[in-house]
Design a protein around this motif. Structure first.
Motif, PDB file in Angstrom:
ATOM      1  N   LEU A 203      40.950  34.664  42.051  1.00 48.09           N
ATOM      2  CA  LEU A 203      40.400  35.657  41.132  1.00 48.09           C
ATOM      3  C   LEU A 203      39.045  35.210  40.590  1.00 48.09           C
ATOM      4  O   LEU A 203      38.122  36.018  40.443  1.00 48.09           O
ATOM      5  N   ARG A 204      38.907  33.921  40.283  1.00 46.01           N
ATOM      6  CA  ARG A 204      37.638  33.425  39.753  1.00 46.01           C
ATOM      7  C   ARG A 204      36.503  33.574  40.768  1.00 46.01           C
ATOM      8  O   ARG A 204      35.338  33.573  40.383  1.00 46.01           O
ATOM      9  N   ARG A 205      36.836  33.680  42.049  1.00 42.42           N
ATOM     10  CA  ARG A 205      35.804  33.773  43.088  1.00 42.42           C
ATOM     11  C   ARG A 205      35.688  35.181  43.656  1.00 42.42           C
ATOM     12  O   ARG A 205      35.072  35.381  44.694  1.00 42.42           O
ATOM     13  N   THR A 206      36.303  36.141  43.006  1.00 43.24           N
ATOM     14  CA  THR A 206      36.274  37.530  43.462  1.00 43.24           C
ATOM     15  C   THR A 206      35.494  38.362  42.456  1.00 43.24           C
ATOM     16  O   THR A 206      35.677  38.230  41.253  1.00 43.24           O
ATOM     17  N   GLY A 207      34.624  39.233  42.932  1.00 47.16           N
ATOM     18  CA  GLY A 207      33.887  40.100  42.022  1.00 47.16           C
ATOM     19  C   GLY A 207      34.825  40.919  41.172  1.00 47.16           C
ATOM     20  O   GLY A 207      35.863  41.396  41.657  1.00 47.16           O
ATOM     21  N   PRO A 208      34.513  41.111  39.901  1.00 52.83           N
ATOM     22  CA  PRO A 208      35.448  41.760  38.975  1.00 52.83           C
ATOM     23  C   PRO A 208      35.736  43.219  39.281  1.00 52.83           C
ATOM     24  O   PRO A 208      36.749  43.752  38.838  1.00 52.83           O
ATOM     25  N   ASP A 209      34.870  43.884  40.045  1.00 49.61           N
ATOM     26  CA  ASP A 209      35.022  45.319  40.262  1.00 49.61           C
ATOM     27  C   ASP A 209      35.568  45.663  41.637  1.00 49.61           C
ATOM     28  O   ASP A 209      35.392  46.776  42.128  1.00 49.61           O
ATOM     29  N   THR A 210      36.231  44.740  42.287  1.00 42.23           N
ATOM     30  CA  THR A 210      36.755  45.003  43.622  1.00 42.23           C
ATOM     31  C   THR A 210      38.239  45.327  43.567  1.00 42.23           C
ATOM     32  O   THR A 210      38.936  44.980  42.615  1.00 42.23           O
ATOM     33  N   ASP A 211      38.732  45.967  44.632  1.00 33.14           N
ATOM     34  CA  ASP A 211      40.164  46.250  44.696  1.00 33.14           C
ATOM     35  C   ASP A 211      40.969  44.967  44.820  1.00 33.14           C
ATOM     36  O   ASP A 211      42.089  44.875  44.321  1.00 33.14           O
ATOM     37  N   LEU A 212      40.387  43.944  45.474  1.00 29.29           N
ATOM     38  CA  LEU A 212      41.090  42.664  45.575  1.00 29.29           C
ATOM     39  C   LEU A 212      41.276  42.053  44.190  1.00 29.29           C
ATOM     40  O   LEU A 212      42.364  41.562  43.871  1.00 29.29           O
ATOM     41  N   ALA A 213      40.232  42.090  43.357  1.00 33.99           N
ATOM     42  CA  ALA A 213      40.355  41.535  42.003  1.00 33.99           C
ATOM     43  C   ALA A 213      41.448  42.256  41.227  1.00 33.99           C
ATOM     44  O   ALA A 213      42.241  41.619  40.515  1.00 33.99           O
ATOM     45  N   ALA A 214      41.519  43.573  41.345  1.00 29.34           N
ATOM     46  CA  ALA A 214      42.552  44.323  40.632  1.00 29.34           C
ATOM     47  C   ALA A 214      43.939  43.920  41.111  1.00 29.34           C
ATOM     48  O   ALA A 214      44.868  43.760  40.302  1.00 29.34           O
ATOM     49  N   GLY A 215      44.095  43.754  42.420  1.00 35.66           N
ATOM     50  CA  GLY A 215      45.391  43.346  42.947  1.00 35.66           C
ATOM     51  C   GLY A 215      45.785  41.944  42.518  1.00 35.66           C
ATOM     52  O   GLY A 215      46.952  41.682  42.186  1.00 35.66           O
ATOM     53  N   LEU A 216      44.812  41.041  42.514  1.00 36.31           N
ATOM     54  CA  LEU A 216      45.095  39.672  42.071  1.00 36.31           C
ATOM     55  C   LEU A 216      45.467  39.647  40.592  1.00 36.31           C
ATOM     56  O   LEU A 216      46.400  38.932  40.188  1.00 36.31           O
ATOM     57  N   ALA A 217      44.736  40.389  39.778  1.00 38.92           N
ATOM     58  CA  ALA A 217      45.036  40.414  38.344  1.00 38.92           C
ATOM     59  C   ALA A 217      46.415  40.986  38.078  1.00 38.92           C
ATOM     60  O   ALA A 217      47.167  40.477  37.229  1.00 38.92           O
ATOM     61  N   ALA A 218      46.796  42.046  38.800  1.00 38.54           N
ATOM     62  CA  ALA A 218      48.122  42.627  38.613  1.00 38.54           C
ATOM     63  C   ALA A 218      49.213  41.641  39.021  1.00 38.54           C
ATOM     64  O   ALA A 218      50.234  41.492  38.330  1.00 38.54           O
ATOM     65  N   ALA A 219      49.012  40.947  40.145  1.00 34.57           N
ATOM     66  CA  ALA A 219      49.992  39.959  40.601  1.00 34.57           C
ATOM     67  C   ALA A 219      50.119  38.813  39.601  1.00 34.57           C
ATOM     68  O   ALA A 219      51.225  38.350  39.289  1.00 34.57           O
ATOM     69  N   LEU A 220      48.972  38.362  39.092  1.00 37.94           N
ATOM     70  CA  LEU A 220      49.009  37.295  38.095  1.00 37.94           C
ATOM     71  C   LEU A 220      49.733  37.736  36.839  1.00 37.94           C
ATOM     72  O   LEU A 220      50.496  36.960  36.242  1.00 37.94           O
ATOM     73  N   GLY A 221      49.524  38.976  36.420  1.00 37.45           N
ATOM     74  CA  GLY A 221      50.224  39.462  35.237  1.00 37.45           C
ATOM     75  C   GLY A 221      51.726  39.425  35.412  1.00 37.45           C
ATOM     76  O   GLY A 221      52.466  38.975  34.521  1.00 37.45           O
TER      77      GLY A 221
END
Length: 397
Positions: A203-221
């Protein structure tokens, strides 16, 4: 809170000298008591970077670095560990850079063949699975986006609130792992905490506005909320975790204290994973909760109870022993500015400094997690301000 009996403390400069002597002796007679591809020797060498000892040791290590198992893992002789070793070794032996780049490209483009139900450790974990591979690739190419297939695989495993995809199979009749069969492991080495650290690094290496970042953040939550639900307070006043998720979430285990409070299991590794994830997600309340959990450990840590075992690796090494707890305390001190972590760090520096030069090096393996290189690396980093780039091997920074 118990303190160990004061012992004569070796001057810290002697630890550096001991590390140099260890590398020289290993170079003359390379030990066979460890995985050939393990990053322990090059990690220690790049921290020492002294005269000829460091490049000579890395050169000897590199001659057999490609002769271990071909599985893409961070430990147990895996290729991700070899990548870290080549990457750090190239800082003292630049000729290794092309080999590191080729191996990184191979690991990043390798087809994934991991299960997503009834998993085994190599399907997800930090030691033998894709969490460790993702950490290694993120650390060795920090300016590049994380390898998407690996990140998406780990995110998929966390797509349910109860983390059903991380329930293990295949261990029903295992002589040592039957206890985790059908359950979700909590720990840093083989469990959810290790997955969380890898997702956080991605997540720290993914741009904040990408679909990958959203998926990583949801999984982390989902993963971090699950870990919080598994926590309980033991009879020593430590907020901690069982080795595997609670069978009945509304009925925590007995409050009996377990001595394994280490990087691999228990409060040190899990609390760090939660704090680092909360920090990456901008979740101040979550970070405070994780810091509070680590504070309970730091305030009640007892070297006479929590450090045990028959070998130096058990008592002092990174995986089970004092060096791993030191590395986590150092990370909490550096990044969370946690006073209790600073105090525990100073205690463990004294504890390790007084003991690391006592056992003969031959009594240790050369591997990073269980060997003398890892214990020396933790001490040099926490007490000498040595480079921190190798801490990716522990899910730390």
């Amino acid at each position: 809170m118990q303190h160990d009996t004061p012992a004569p403390v070796t001057p810290l400069g002697d630890v550096h000298g001991f590390a140099v002597r260890y590398l020289r002796e290993w170079t003359e007679v390379p030990g066979s008591n460890g995985h050939r591809c393990d990053p322990g020797i090059p990690v220690l060498a790049h921290l020492v970077a002294d005269g000829r000892a460091a490049p000579d040791a890395v050169a000897v290590w590199s001659r057999t670095a490609g002769r271990g198992p071909s599985h893409p893992a961070l430990y147990d002789g895996g290729l991700a560990g070899t990548l870290v070793g080549l990457h750090l070794g190239a800082r003292v032996h630049p000729g290794l850079r092309p080999a590191a780049d080729r191996l990184a490209a191979h690991l990043g483009g390798r087809p994934l063949r991991y299960r997503t139900r009834a998993v085994a450790f190599p399907d997800y974990d930090l030691i033998s699975g894709p969490a460790g591979t993702l950490l290694a690739l993120c650390a060795t190419a920090p300016a590049e986006p994380p390898p998407r297939p690996l990140a998406e695989h780990l995110a998929l495993l966390c797509d349910e609130d109860e983390l059903g995809r991380l329930r293990t199979g295949h261990y029903a009749h295992h002589p040592h792992l039957a206890w985790v069969h059908g359950r979700v492991n909590t720990g840093m080495g083989h469990g959810v905490a290790g997955v969380v650290t890898a997702l956080t690094a991605a997540l720290r290496r993914t741009g904040p506005d990408t679909d990958l970042a959203a998926g990583l953040a949801a999984a982390l939550g989902r993963a971090t909320r699950w870990l919080v639900r598994q926590a309980y307070d033991d009879e020593r006043g430590i907020r901690t975790w069982p080795g595997a998720g609670l069978d009945h979430p509304n009925h925590p285990p007995a409050r009996r204290a377990h001595p394994r409070q280490a990087w691999c299991y228990g409060t040190p590794g899990v609390a760090w994973a939660l704090w680092d994830a909360a920090d990456a997600l901008g979740d101040a309340a979550g970070a405070d909760w994780a810091a509070s959990a680590f504070t309970t450990l730091a305030e009640h840590y007892d070297e006479t109870f929590h450090l045990y075992g028959d070998t130096p690796a058990d008592r002092l090494g990174l995986c089970h022993g004092a060096a791993g707890v030191l590395a986590v305390a150092d990370a909490f001190d550096r990044h969370a500015r946690l006073p209790a972590a600073a105090a525990l760090k100073h205690r463990l520096v004294r504890h390790l400094t007084a003991r690391l030069t006592s056992p003969a090096p031959a009594a240790w393996p050369t591997d990073l997690l269980t060997g003398l290189p890892g214990a020396l690396s933790a001490l040099l980093t926490a007490a000498h301000g040595a480079p921190r780039s190798w801490l990716c091997c522990l899910g730390l920074r």
